[in-house]
Design an enzyme around this catalytic site. Structure first.
Site, mmCIF file in Angstrom:
data_model
loop_
_atom_site.group_PDB
_atom_site.id
_atom_site.type_symbol
_atom_site.label_atom_id
_atom_site.label_comp_id
_atom_site.label_asym_id
_atom_site.label_seq_id
_atom_site.Cartn_x
_atom_site.Cartn_y
_atom_site.Cartn_z
ATOM 1 C CG HIS A 248 -6.957 5.792 4.585
ATOM 2 N ND1 HIS A 248 -5.941 5.275 3.868
ATOM 3 C CD2 HIS A 248 -6.196 6.573 5.419
ATOM 4 C CE1 HIS A 248 -4.738 5.370 3.947
ATOM 5 N NE2 HIS A 248 -4.861 6.347 5.159
ATOM 6 C CB CYS B 78 -9.870 5.220 -0.411
ATOM 7 S SG CYS B 78 -8.595 5.806 0.383
ATOM 8 C CG ASP C 278 -1.902 1.044 1.269
ATOM 9 O OD1 ASP C 278 -2.282 1.570 0.156
ATOM 10 O OD2 ASP C 278 -1.885 2.008 2.544
ATOM 11 C CB SER C 279 0.022 4.856 -0.765
ATOM 12 O OG SER C 279 -1.051 4.792 0.153
ATOM 13 C CD GLU D 4 -2.516 8.430 6.762
ATOM 14 O OE1 GLU D 4 -1.870 9.410 7.275
ATOM 15 O OE2 GLU D 4 -2.568 7.526 5.879
ATOM 16 C CB CYS E 180 -2.829 1.161 -2.622
ATOM 17 S SG CYS E 180 -2.634 2.928 -2.968
HETATM 18 N N1 DGL Z 1 -4.016 3.988 -0.113
HETATM 19 C C1 DGL Z 1 -4.580 4.961 -1.046
HETATM 20 C C2 DGL Z 1 -5.791 4.425 -1.551
HETATM 21 O O1 DGL Z 1 -6.243 3.410 -1.277
HETATM 22 C C3 DGL Z 1 -4.927 6.213 -0.113
HETATM 23 C C4 DGL Z 1 -3.703 6.910 0.620
HETATM 24 C C5 DGL Z 1 -2.962 7.496 -0.389
HETATM 25 O O2 DGL Z 1 -3.596 8.387 -1.124
HETATM 26 O O3 DGL Z 1 -1.975 7.234 -0.516
HETATM 27 O O4 DGL Z 1 -6.211 5.093 -2.653
#
Ligand code: DGL
Length: 271
Positions: free
Chosen positions: A184, A182, A8-9, A150, A71
């Site tokens: 989150h 997403c 993930d990011s 976050e 992600c």
């Molecule tokens: N993990 C990213 C997503 O699911 C969200 C956070 C980011 O923008 O890095 O798109």
């Protein structure tokens, strides 16, 4: 020995890790969160392909025998490129979410919430009609939600107001199914459901992709160690040693944020 590599990011992918741990207790996970280069949600397609390739290679170096792109931003832009370039199975959050949304909708009006990268990739706009040709898709970029989650502002009035504001156009379009596009958003699923109303069915991609991985591995839930899903203490006690969680940047706050996503504190390793 099978090992699932998840990237993930940053820390959002722990929603997927949580779903995998619940469904597949006993299967070791190696995680890479690219916290040094996050967010991915604002990056271009070329950059996301480059980063995703590096993330997947890192996981393979650590023994991953399958990759899960947790992600959405990376999955939307880079899944195809990754599948073309690496020869282990690549799972991602978009495909099973598309399937689930098409299964759930009755009026064929589907809403997508996501980062700007996910929305502008138009991945859902292309993938959903392939399965359900008469479907209409309504997208909403929700860039404020990642930082709110976050910060741990999951129950705050401000977060509720912003969620309500983002949902307004989707509700006006009368969607009956909503994809949390997403990493989150599953953390604030309760708030999203409350503001969306009971009539709207929610697709949680973290459980959707975990089920797809389980199906692919043909592992009945809980079967590997004989530990049943839901028996958290026993499971995590047994398995903590098997998992490895890497991040590319680590601040004193990072492990606390992860605890919000995972529901338990874990040790992160910086690479
Ligand atoms: N993990 C990213 C997503 O699911 C969200 C956070 C980011 O923008 O890095 O798109």
């Amino acid at each position: 020995m099978m090992k699932i590599g998840v990237f993930d990011s940053g820390v959002g992918g722990f929603t997927v890790v949580k779903a995998l741990m619940e469904l597949l207790p006993g299967v070791p996970i190696v995680y890479f969160g690219d916290t040094a280069r996050a967010p991915y949600g604002t990056k271009s397609r070329e950059t996301l392909i480059k980063f995703s390739m590096q993330d997947a290679e890192f996981l393979m170096k650590h023994g991953a025998s399958a990759i899960v792109i947790a992600c959405h931003s990376a999955a939307s832009s880079a899944a195809e490129a990754l599948r073309a370039r690496i020869d282990i199975p690549v799972f991602e959050v978009v495909t099973p979410s598309v399937k689930e949304a098409c299964r759930l909708t009755r009026n064929r009006r589907i809403g997508i919430m996501g980062t700007r990268a996910t929305v502008s990739s138009n991945v859902y706009l292309h993938a959903i009609p392939q399965r359900l040709p008469s479907a209409r898709i309504f997208q909403q970029a929700c860039p404020l939600l990642v930082p709110l989650v976050e910060e741990g502002w999951t129950e705050r009035r401000e977060t509720r107001m912003i969620v309500k504001r983002y949902l307004r156009p989707l509700k006006n379009s009368q969607v009956d199914t909503l994809v949390l596009g997403c990493t989150h958003y599953p953390v604030i699923k309760k708030v999203i459901q409350e503001k969306a109303g009971k009539r709207i069915k929610i697709v949680d991609p973290s459980s959707a992709v975990a089920s797809q991985v389980a199906e692919h591995l043909k592992i009945p839930p809980g079967n590997i160690t004989g530990i049943q899903p839901g028996n958290r203490d026993k499971r995590h006690g047994d398995l903590n040693a098997e998992h490895r969680f890497f991040v590319s940047d680590l601040t004193p706050h990072t492990e606390d944020i992860v605890a919000n996503f995972l529901g338990q504190k874990i040790k992160l390793e910086k690479v």
